[in-house]
Design a protein around this motif. Structure first.
Motif, mmCIF file in Angstrom:
data_model
loop_
_atom_site.group_PDB
_atom_site.id
_atom_site.type_symbol
_atom_site.label_atom_id
_atom_site.label_comp_id
_atom_site.label_asym_id
_atom_site.label_seq_id
_atom_site.Cartn_x
_atom_site.Cartn_y
_atom_site.Cartn_z
ATOM 1 N N GLU A 1 -21.141 -10.660 0.647
ATOM 2 C CA GLU A 1 -20.960 -11.707 -0.354
ATOM 3 C C GLU A 1 -19.724 -11.468 -1.212
ATOM 4 O OE1 GLU A 1 -24.225 -12.201 -3.050
ATOM 5 O OE2 GLU A 1 -23.783 -14.324 -3.298
ATOM 6 N N ARG A 2 -19.426 -10.204 -1.528
ATOM 7 C CA ARG A 2 -18.264 -9.900 -2.360
ATOM 8 C C ARG A 2 -17.464 -8.723 -1.826
ATOM 9 N NH1 ARG A 2 -22.414 -11.187 -5.834
ATOM 10 N NH2 ARG A 2 -22.031 -12.961 -7.230
ATOM 11 N N THR A 3 -17.745 -8.298 -0.613
ATOM 12 C CA THR A 3 -17.049 -7.156 -0.011
ATOM 13 C C THR A 3 -16.884 -7.388 1.485
ATOM 14 O OG1 THR A 3 -19.132 -6.004 0.414
ATOM 15 C CG2 THR A 3 -18.011 -5.495 -1.671
ATOM 16 N N VAL A 4 -16.019 -6.571 2.082
ATOM 17 C CA VAL A 4 -15.905 -6.529 3.545
ATOM 18 C C VAL A 4 -15.908 -5.060 3.953
ATOM 19 C CG1 VAL A 4 -14.464 -7.013 5.554
ATOM 20 C CG2 VAL A 4 -14.614 -8.683 3.698
ATOM 21 N N LEU A 5 -16.802 -4.697 4.857
ATOM 22 C CA LEU A 5 -16.867 -3.329 5.368
ATOM 23 C C LEU A 5 -16.092 -3.277 6.683
ATOM 24 C CD1 LEU A 5 -18.152 -0.465 5.033
ATOM 25 C CD2 LEU A 5 -19.977 -1.278 6.552
ATOM 26 N N VAL A 6 -15.107 -2.381 6.726
ATOM 27 C CA VAL A 6 -14.274 -2.237 7.926
ATOM 28 C C VAL A 6 -14.535 -0.859 8.509
ATOM 29 C CG1 VAL A 6 -11.949 -2.310 8.863
ATOM 30 C CG2 VAL A 6 -12.529 -3.705 6.850
ATOM 31 N N THR A 7 -15.085 -0.821 9.717
ATOM 32 C CA THR A 7 -15.369 0.445 10.386
ATOM 33 C C THR A 7 -14.288 0.717 11.421
ATOM 34 O OG1 THR A 7 -17.737 0.059 10.106
ATOM 35 C CG2 THR A 7 -17.094 1.740 11.692
ATOM 36 N N ALA A 8 -13.820 1.973 11.447
ATOM 37 C CA ALA A 8 -12.732 2.322 12.371
ATOM 38 C C ALA A 8 -13.022 3.662 13.025
ATOM 39 C CB ALA A 8 -11.407 2.374 11.622
ATOM 40 N N ASP A 9 -12.386 3.881 14.156
ATOM 41 C CA ASP A 9 -12.472 5.157 14.853
ATOM 42 C C ASP A 9 -11.393 6.072 14.270
ATOM 43 O OD1 ASP A 9 -12.450 7.305 16.511
ATOM 44 O OD2 ASP A 9 -12.068 6.187 18.356
ATOM 45 N N PRO A 10 -11.783 7.122 13.528
ATOM 46 C CA PRO A 10 -10.773 7.982 12.892
ATOM 47 C C PRO A 10 -9.808 8.618 13.882
ATOM 48 C CG PRO A 10 -12.956 8.416 12.004
ATOM 49 C CD PRO A 10 -13.147 7.541 13.208
ATOM 50 N N ALA A 11 -10.231 8.754 15.140
ATOM 51 C CA ALA A 11 -9.351 9.354 16.139
ATOM 52 C C ALA A 11 -8.257 8.382 16.572
ATOM 53 C CB ALA A 11 -10.163 9.799 17.360
ATOM 54 N N ALA A 12 -8.474 7.104 16.325
ATOM 55 C CA ALA A 12 -7.511 6.101 16.765
ATOM 56 C C ALA A 12 -6.873 5.341 15.615
ATOM 57 C CB ALA A 12 -8.204 5.105 17.715
ATOM 58 N N CYS A 13 -7.323 5.617 14.400
ATOM 59 C CA CYS A 13 -6.840 4.829 13.263
ATOM 60 C C CYS A 13 -6.805 5.706 12.013
ATOM 61 C CB CYS A 13 -7.757 3.625 13.056
ATOM 62 S SG CYS A 13 -7.295 2.569 11.679
ATOM 63 N N ASP A 14 -5.648 5.806 11.391
ATOM 64 C CA ASP A 14 -5.510 6.556 10.140
ATOM 65 C C ASP A 14 -6.089 5.698 9.007
ATOM 66 O OD1 ASP A 14 -3.326 8.874 8.807
ATOM 67 O OD2 ASP A 14 -4.261 7.329 7.552
ATOM 68 N N LEU A 15 -7.179 6.167 8.402
ATOM 69 C CA LEU A 15 -7.866 5.343 7.397
ATOM 70 C C LEU A 15 -7.012 5.118 6.147
ATOM 71 C CD1 LEU A 15 -11.579 6.550 7.612
ATOM 72 C CD2 LEU A 15 -10.599 4.416 8.423
ATOM 73 N N ASP A 16 -6.189 6.111 5.789
ATOM 74 C CA ASP A 16 -5.325 5.915 4.616
ATOM 75 C C ASP A 16 -4.307 4.799 4.871
ATOM 76 O OD1 ASP A 16 -6.608 7.855 3.117
ATOM 77 O OD2 ASP A 16 -5.288 9.463 3.798
ATOM 78 N N ARG A 17 -3.734 4.800 6.059
ATOM 79 C CA ARG A 17 -2.776 3.734 6.391
ATOM 80 C C ARG A 17 -3.480 2.381 6.476
ATOM 81 N NH1 ARG A 17 1.155 6.381 11.089
ATOM 82 N NH2 ARG A 17 2.059 8.033 9.771
ATOM 83 N N LEU A 18 -4.673 2.397 7.045
ATOM 84 C CA LEU A 18 -5.429 1.142 7.133
ATOM 85 C C LEU A 18 -5.755 0.624 5.727
ATOM 86 C CD1 LEU A 18 -6.919 -0.980 8.815
ATOM 87 C CD2 LEU A 18 -8.915 0.533 8.816
ATOM 88 N N ALA A 19 -6.146 1.517 4.823
ATOM 89 C CA ALA A 19 -6.462 1.105 3.446
ATOM 90 C C ALA A 19 -5.248 0.498 2.764
ATOM 91 C CB ALA A 19 -6.975 2.302 2.657
ATOM 92 N N ALA A 20 -4.070 0.995 3.087
ATOM 93 C CA ALA A 20 -2.857 0.435 2.495
ATOM 94 C C ALA A 20 -2.480 -0.894 3.136
ATOM 95 C CB ALA A 20 -1.715 1.436 2.658
ATOM 96 N N ARG A 21 -2.819 -1.057 4.404
ATOM 97 C CA ARG A 21 -2.420 -2.273 5.111
ATOM 98 C C ARG A 21 -3.308 -3.475 4.784
ATOM 99 N NH1 ARG A 21 -1.785 -3.086 11.722
ATOM 100 N NH2 ARG A 21 -1.116 -5.286 11.626
ATOM 101 N N LEU A 22 -4.598 -3.230 4.592
ATOM 102 C CA LEU A 22 -5.530 -4.360 4.439
ATOM 103 C C LEU A 22 -5.141 -5.318 3.309
ATOM 104 C CD1 LEU A 22 -8.971 -2.610 5.126
ATOM 105 C CD2 LEU A 22 -7.656 -4.092 6.649
ATOM 106 N N PRO A 23 -4.764 -4.819 2.125
ATOM 107 C CA PRO A 23 -4.395 -5.774 1.062
ATOM 108 C C PRO A 23 -3.125 -6.557 1.368
ATOM 109 C CG PRO A 23 -4.963 -3.626 0.147
ATOM 110 C CD PRO A 23 -4.813 -3.445 1.630
ATOM 111 N N GLU A 24 -2.337 -6.087 2.356
ATOM 112 C CA GLU A 24 -1.085 -6.760 2.676
ATOM 113 C C GLU A 24 -1.251 -7.849 3.724
ATOM 114 O OE1 GLU A 24 1.465 -3.610 3.880
ATOM 115 O OE2 GLU A 24 1.733 -2.808 1.850
ATOM 116 N N LEU A 25 -2.426 -7.940 4.332
ATOM 117 C CA LEU A 25 -2.631 -8.958 5.360
ATOM 118 C C LEU A 25 -2.569 -10.353 4.743
ATOM 119 C CD1 LEU A 25 -5.627 -7.443 7.390
ATOM 120 C CD2 LEU A 25 -3.231 -7.548 8.095
ATOM 121 N N ALA A 26 -1.933 -11.260 5.455
ATOM 122 C CA ALA A 26 -1.880 -12.660 5.010
ATOM 123 C C ALA A 26 -3.193 -13.339 5.384
ATOM 124 C CB ALA A 26 -0.704 -13.366 5.670
ATOM 125 N N LEU A 27 -3.916 -13.810 4.380
ATOM 126 C CA LEU A 27 -5.202 -14.448 4.642
ATOM 127 C C LEU A 27 -4.994 -15.900 5.045
ATOM 128 C CD1 LEU A 27 -7.428 -13.116 1.712
ATOM 129 C CD2 LEU A 27 -6.677 -11.966 3.799
#
Length: 209
Positions: A47-73
């Motif tokens: 309702e007020r959040t989005v949970l994003v699950t990733a494979d740490p072996a294939a995705c750097d979570l820090d980089r993903l956290a920085a990228r998500l707010p930059e996505l064009a909705l």
């Protein structure tokens, strides 16, 4: 300026993005899926959040956290497909109680509930249980003081600002308006849930036979 709020770690393999409202959650869900980010294995809008699950072996979570707010909705994320129609027999055990609580007649309760356009805000409580927004404010009634230990599969219900269909037999305290034979959850189907966030829904009055 990003439309989404802070991004926080949720364990070792997930991020929780604050969005503030369901519509932004749905738009972010659509943007993440469209981006096809390697390593992202699941996106669950709330309702007020989005949970994003990733494979740490294939995705750097820090980089993903920085990228998500930059996505064009996308401007809109509502499902443009025809609404899912849920044929409903309005003979629920709480129909008279809802009429008394709202000061409406049984027919008025049925007309208001079946006449509203609904959108799936999010899934929760049990597999395939969709929280539907769009319920007429005149039907916003509290949950029962004493929940039932077993609500039958297919029960159409309301509580607070939401409507829902129980996809399987379970305990529940929502007030029951009717029932449907439409399967909401089927493990042999892909995906198993008929409804997903953003899906539009209509309830269609069906005669009892």
């Amino acid at each position: 300026m990003s439309e989404v709020g802070p991004v926080r770690r949720a364990g070792d393999a997930a991020l929780l993005v604050e969005t503030g409202e369901a519509a932004v959650s749905h738009r972010l869900d659509a943007a993440i899926r469209a981006a096809g980010i390697p390593g992202v294995v699941d996106v669950v809008p709330g309702e007020r959040t989005v949970l994003v699950t990733a494979d740490p072996a294939a995705c750097d979570l820090d980089r993903l956290a920085a990228r998500l707010p930059e996505l064009a909705l996308p401007e809109h994320a509502a499902d443009l497909a025809a609404p899912v129609e849920i044929p409903t027999v309005y003979d629920g055990a709480d129909l008279d109680e809802v009429a008394a609580l709202t000061g409406l007649s049984r027919d008025e309760v049925v007309a208001l509930h079946s006449g509203a356009p609904y959108t799936v805000a999010y899934l929760g409580f049990s597999p395939g249980f969709a929280y539907l927004t769009g319920l007429d404010p005149r039907l916003h009634v509290p949950r029962r003081d004493s929940p039932r230990t077993a609500v039958p599969t297919g029960s159409v219900a309301i509580a607070g600002p939401y409507s829902a269909v129980y996809p399987s037999r379970s305990p529940g305290g929502w007030r029951l308006l009717g029932r449907t034979d439409l399967p909401l959850w089927d493990v042999t189907r892909e995906p198993p849930s008929l409804l997903r966030p953003g899906t539009r829904v209509r309830f269609v009055v069906k005669d009892a036979r």
